[in-house]
Scaffold this active site. Sequence first.
Site, PDB file in Angstrom:
ATOM      1  N   HIS A 168       0.805  -1.123   0.034  1.00 27.90           N
ATOM      2  CA  HIS A 168      -0.041   0.088   0.152  1.00 27.90           C
ATOM      3  C   HIS A 168       0.741   1.241   0.011  1.00 27.90           C
ATOM      4  O   HIS A 168       0.514   2.299   0.488  1.00 27.90           O
ATOM      5  CB  HIS A 168      -0.845   0.012   1.230  1.00 27.90           C
ATOM      6  CG  HIS A 168      -1.977  -0.876   1.013  1.00 27.90           C
ATOM      7  ND1 HIS A 168      -3.258  -0.845   0.333  1.00 27.90           N
ATOM      8  CD2 HIS A 168      -2.284  -2.209   1.133  1.00 27.90           C
ATOM      9  CE1 HIS A 168      -3.991  -1.686   0.078  1.00 27.90           C
ATOM     10  NE2 HIS A 168      -3.207  -2.905   1.085  1.00 27.90           N
TER      11      HIS A 168
ATOM     12  N   LEU B 264      -1.453 -12.991  -5.776  1.00 31.32           N
ATOM     13  CA  LEU B 264      -0.311 -12.987  -6.746  1.00 31.32           C
ATOM     14  C   LEU B 264      -0.559 -12.301  -7.920  1.00 31.32           C
ATOM     15  O   LEU B 264       0.467 -12.361  -8.899  1.00 31.32           O
ATOM     16  CB  LEU B 264       0.041 -14.392  -7.000  1.00 31.32           C
ATOM     17  CG  LEU B 264       0.201 -15.563  -5.967  1.00 31.32           C
ATOM     18  CD1 LEU B 264       0.624 -16.762  -6.312  1.00 31.32           C
ATOM     19  CD2 LEU B 264       1.358 -14.987  -4.649  1.00 31.32           C
TER      20      LEU B 264
ATOM     21  N   ASP C 178       1.886  -3.835  -9.265  1.00 26.96           N
ATOM     22  CA  ASP C 178       1.799  -5.337 -10.077  1.00 26.96           C
ATOM     23  C   ASP C 178       2.392  -5.265 -11.533  1.00 26.96           C
ATOM     24  O   ASP C 178       3.259  -6.114 -12.045  1.00 26.96           O
ATOM     25  CB  ASP C 178       0.350  -5.658  -9.944  1.00 26.96           C
ATOM     26  CG  ASP C 178       0.129  -5.829  -8.516  1.00 26.96           C
ATOM     27  OD1 ASP C 178       0.710  -5.586  -7.548  1.00 26.96           O
ATOM     28  OD2 ASP C 178      -1.342  -5.729  -8.365  1.00 26.96           O
TER      29      ASP C 178
HETATM   30  C1  GLA Z   1      -2.688  -4.631  -4.754  1.00 27.52           C
HETATM   31  C2  GLA Z   1      -2.828  -3.435  -5.876  1.00 27.52           C
HETATM   32  C3  GLA Z   1      -1.257  -2.902  -5.938  1.00 27.52           C
HETATM   33  C4  GLA Z   1      -0.771  -2.529  -4.619  1.00 27.52           C
HETATM   34  C5  GLA Z   1      -0.990  -3.589  -3.623  1.00 27.52           C
HETATM   35  C6  GLA Z   1      -0.674  -3.259  -2.181  1.00 27.52           C
HETATM   36  O1  GLA Z   1      -1.758  -5.656  -5.375  1.00 27.52           O
HETATM   37  O2  GLA Z   1      -2.960  -3.873  -7.228  1.00 27.52           O
HETATM   38  O3  GLA Z   1      -1.136  -1.580  -6.682  1.00 27.52           O
HETATM   39  O4  GLA Z   1      -1.373  -1.186  -4.108  1.00 27.52           O
HETATM   40  O5  GLA Z   1      -2.269  -4.199  -3.523  1.00 27.52           O
HETATM   41  O6  GLA Z   1       0.492  -2.804  -1.935  1.00 27.52           O
END
Ligand code: GLA
Length: 356
Positions: A30, A118, A166
């Site tokens: 986050h 994942l 991601d």
């Molecule tokens: C999800 C979101 C990412 C990121 C994470 C938390 O995977 O897709 O953009 O915010 O949560 O780190």
Amino acid sequence: MLALSPDPKPTRHPAVQAFAPGRVNLIGEHTDYNGGLALPFALRAGVRVEARASSEEEIVARALDLGEDDRFPLRAIEPADGWRAFVRGAVAELRRSGVPIRGATLAISGDLPRGGGLSSSAALTVALCLALIELAGARRPGALALARICSRVEHAWAGAMTGLLDQLASLCGRERHVLLIDFAALELEQVPLKLAGHRLVVLDSGERHAHGASGYNERRRECARACELLGVRTLREVTPERAERLPEPLRRRVRHVLSENERVRQAAAALRAGDMSALGALLDASHASLRDDYEVSTSALEAAVERLRKSGALGARLIGGGFGGAVIGLLPPGVVAPAGALEVAPGPGAHASRLA
Ligand code: GLA
């Protein structure tokens, strides 16, 4: 006897394949949409898309693992739910950014659990975009530009206001390395993942999530509100002292983001120094902060973390957005992973190529 003319050559439409890996975030949760720091890596598992051009002005998509189809005309793309939202969004957003998308059939398959933390949705979107760009014969945008297109798909088509973690991990992953990402400077650094014989494993909590529907967007709104109250553009500009003056729960949310950035710095340093107990302690501290300050853990995630710790992990924490999904643990040499745990190691980033 009739003289037979030779068979006309069947028209072979060009075909391509693309693969995009899922990701594990070692630490830095986050923080991406808060101009912070994270340390993810690309997995070996991911999503594969095979695309073949067609003469129709439409897209026909097949999710092979689900046995489901979708079909939509290129000239009017309507929203849809589930995996179809990502296919339609990828086509629409690429067109909007100037990629000349043509009619095609798409075959989608993969080996990532969906909604399992994942990053199956980012892997799907990245693989779709790479396949469609390759099929169009268009120039591939840089990683950041492509990650932004993919994130518009998540925002506008799947309703999840996710950051760029991601997509960047999937696009820029490298074997045996973790990616240190600074989301304020938008800089990426490859850090060798040397674990001195230790292993990283992920354990599925069994609880599924969809960020559009979970508390994810609410957390993002809380951070935006904290920025507004503090008069800053991102939380990266905030000191812990200033954050203490915020009303609850914003004070705790910001405390998580700031302390998590610090833990990412320390984790990169621990990796460089080969200090595995420091890394384990940072994973534990990250989890406690996500549970108590950011409040994105659930009883299923707590149980999964507990199982890893009981089996002898040096540290364990939830990964991804929370509200379900998977946890990661750092196991010392000789420790037996709990049943169902999957060893993970950094693999190469997303790629696409023409098929013969
Ligand atoms: C999800 C979101 C990412 C990121 C994470 C938390 O995977 O897709 O953009 O915010 O949560 O780190």
